[in-house]
Design an enzyme around this catalytic site. Structure first.
Site, short mmCIF file in Angstrom:
data_model
loop_
_atom_site.label_atom_id
_atom_site.label_comp_id
_atom_site.label_asym_id
_atom_site.label_seq_id
_atom_site.Cartn_x
_atom_site.Cartn_y
_atom_site.Cartn_z
N GLY A 11 0.84 -1.21 0.00
CA GLY A 11 0.00 0.00 0.00
C GLY A 11 0.87 1.25 0.00
N ARG A 72 0.81 -5.00 -5.63
CA ARG A 72 0.73 -6.26 -4.88
C ARG A 72 1.12 -7.34 -5.89
NH1 ARG A 72 -0.74 -4.50 0.29
NH2 ARG A 72 -2.28 -2.85 0.09
N ASP A 103 4.84 -4.85 6.20
CA ASP A 103 5.29 -6.18 6.63
C ASP A 103 5.55 -7.14 5.48
OD1 ASP A 103 4.90 -5.35 9.15
OD2 ASP A 103 3.32 -6.79 9.65
N THR A 125 4.01 2.95 5.53
CA THR A 125 2.60 2.58 5.60
C THR A 125 1.89 3.55 6.54
OG1 THR A 125 1.01 0.92 6.41
CG2 THR A 125 3.18 0.83 7.37
N ASP A 127 -0.47 2.71 8.41
CA ASP A 127 -1.10 1.94 9.50
C ASP A 127 -0.34 1.98 10.83
OD1 ASP A 127 -3.14 1.10 7.78
OD2 ASP A 127 -1.93 -0.55 7.01
N ASP A 129 1.76 -0.04 11.84
CA ASP A 129 1.64 -1.40 12.38
C ASP A 129 2.93 -2.19 12.27
OD1 ASP A 129 1.66 -1.59 9.62
OD2 ASP A 129 0.15 -3.16 9.52
N ARG A 171 -5.36 -1.46 9.67
CA ARG A 171 -5.30 -2.94 9.66
C ARG A 171 -5.45 -3.45 11.08
NH1 ARG A 171 -0.92 -5.58 5.78
NH2 ARG A 171 0.39 -4.57 7.31
P1 ATP Z 1 0.70 -2.57 3.46
O1 ATP Z 1 0.26 -3.60 4.41
O2 ATP Z 1 1.01 -1.27 4.08
O3 ATP Z 1 -0.18 -2.45 2.28
P2 ATP Z 1 2.69 -4.53 2.76
O4 ATP Z 1 4.09 -4.40 2.27
O5 ATP Z 1 2.50 -5.32 4.03
O6 ATP Z 1 2.12 -3.06 2.86
P3 ATP Z 1 1.65 -6.68 1.15
O7 ATP Z 1 0.68 -6.69 0.02
O8 ATP Z 1 1.43 -7.59 2.30
O9 ATP Z 1 1.78 -5.16 1.60
O10 ATP Z 1 3.11 -7.07 0.57
C1 ATP Z 1 3.61 -6.37 -0.54
C2 ATP Z 1 4.30 -7.33 -1.48
O11 ATP Z 1 5.41 -7.94 -0.82
C3 ATP Z 1 3.44 -8.51 -1.94
O12 ATP Z 1 2.55 -8.19 -2.97
C4 ATP Z 1 4.53 -9.47 -2.40
O13 ATP Z 1 5.04 -9.09 -3.65
C5 ATP Z 1 5.62 -9.26 -1.35
N1 ATP Z 1 5.51 -10.29 -0.27
C6 ATP Z 1 4.54 -10.39 0.67
N2 ATP Z 1 4.72 -11.46 1.46
C7 ATP Z 1 5.84 -12.08 1.00
C8 ATP Z 1 6.56 -13.26 1.39
N3 ATP Z 1 6.16 -14.02 2.39
N4 ATP Z 1 7.67 -13.56 0.68
C9 ATP Z 1 8.08 -12.81 -0.34
N5 ATP Z 1 7.44 -11.69 -0.77
C10 ATP Z 1 6.34 -11.32 -0.12
#
Ligand code: ATP
Length: 319
Positions: A11, A72, A103, A125, A127, A129, A171
């Site tokens: 995000g 994503r 995360d 982010t 959030d 979090d 979240r």
């Molecule tokens: P926010 O929660 O603020 O939107 P975020 O980074 O947590 O941000 P996610 O969609 O969970 O958002 O993760 C972003 C991208 O990171 C995913 O679309 C994927 O490409 C990669 N990713 C997430 N989990 C994993 C994992 N376990 N191993 C490798 N890559 C990952």
């Protein structure tokens, strides 16, 4: 190291641009080349990588979102996908990568580091979090936006003696809701860190009206319950018109407030310093006003996010 990459993932958040600018300008000052990767891990996989110069990041510090784009890309959880990403980085002679995101993005950065490509994670982010940091880049801008929204709702619900319910993002983290509620003068709130029952909430609101309140604003953290249903239940029980507003993605946009610009700039510069020192698999944070770095896995699995119970208790006494 001679060349570093930077991407934004997950995000978007206001202040990501300031962080990219921090990375780019610091790296150039240190004599490194910098490459921007479009649309997070998706663009990395698709080899959409462009060299950035000093002026590539001109006029972006004031802008919300991320000029590199974000995405994503669940396929990044697969090793073969990440191997292609590492091959692309190596083909471009890039030695290390800064990942700005939440995360999920950190997990991607951790895996790349384990598989031989050093990465540093910056917490981007709204959030708030992420563990291992008191604040994330974007949080204070979202807080400002949420408080402005509460202020506007207050004007109208006070004129109409209405009850307003406002759903705020975060979240699984109640920081945004709690702090927006206190700054916006909401006495009633539902956040994940504190257990609640709908019945208790309704009793509290009824009690407020019995003491002469003319209107009420209830701040609810997202994913806690269906706010439209809550509005119906409260309207029936309290016998006052009740409306629900979901703030949604409005909270993610807008020009970053100064704190987020400064935090992004500081963290971006710090990430470059860490990479120059040869560090990888680290997440950057700010704790008690100082920049810190932790092992990403340790931060994700072992650290706890502190919850400001004192602020919550203060809020309840402002009833
Ligand atoms: P926010 O929660 O603020 O939107 P975020 O980074 O947590 O941000 P996610 O969609 O969970 O958002 O993760 C972003 C991208 O990171 C995913 O679309 C994927 O490409 C990669 N990713 C997430 N989990 C994993 C994992 N376990 N191993 C490798 N890559 C990952």
């Amino acid at each position: 190291i001679k060349k570093i990459g930077v991407l934004t993932s997950g995000g978007d958040a206001p202040g990501m641009n300031a962080a990219i600018r921090g990375v780019v300008r610091t790296a150039l000052t240190e004599g490194l080349e910098v490459y921007g990767i479009e649309d997070g891990y998706l663009g990395l996989y698709e080899n959409r990588i462009n060299q950035l110069y000093r002026y590539s990041v001109s006029d972006i510090i004031t802008r919300g979102g991320t000029f590199l784009g974000s995405a994503r890309f669940p396929a990044f959880k697969e090793k073969a996908t990440r191997q292609k990403a590492i091959d692309n980085l190596r083909q471009n002679n890039i030695d290390a990568l800064v990942v700005i995101g939440g995360d999920g993005s950190y997990l991607g950065a951790m895996r790349l580091t384990e598989e031989g490509f050093p990465c540093i994670g910056l917490p981007g982010t709204i959030d708030n979090d992420i563990r291992g940091t008191d604040y994330t880049i974007g949080y204070f801008t979202a807080l400002q936006t949420a408080v402005e929204a509460i202020d506007r709702l207050r004007d109208t619900c006070s004129s109409h003696h209405r009850i307003s319910i406002i759903e705020i993002m975060g979240r699984g983290c109640g920081d945004l809701t709690l702090n927006a509620a206190v700054a916006g003068g909401c006495e009633f709130m539902i956040i994940p860190e504190v257990s609640y029952t709908k019945e208790d909430l309704i009793e509290e609101i009824k009690f407020g009206f019995s003491k002469g309140k003319k209107h009420a604003i209830v701040a609810v953290a997202e994913h806690m319950l269906d706010v439209a249903q809550l509005a119906k239940d409260i309207e029936i029980a309290v016998k006052h018109e009740t409306r629900a507003t979901v703030l949604g993605h409005v909270q993610r946009g807008g020009s970053p407030v100064p704190y987020d610009r400064i935090l992004g700039s500081r963290m971006g510069a710090y990430a470059v310093e860490l990479l120059i020192q040869g560090q990888g698999g680290r997440s950057v944070g700010i704790q008690n006003g100082k920049l810190v770095h932790h092992d990403i896995m340790d931060a994700l699995s072992n650290m706890k996010r502190p919850f400001d119970i004192d602020l919550y208790n203060t809020a309840k006494r402002l009833f």
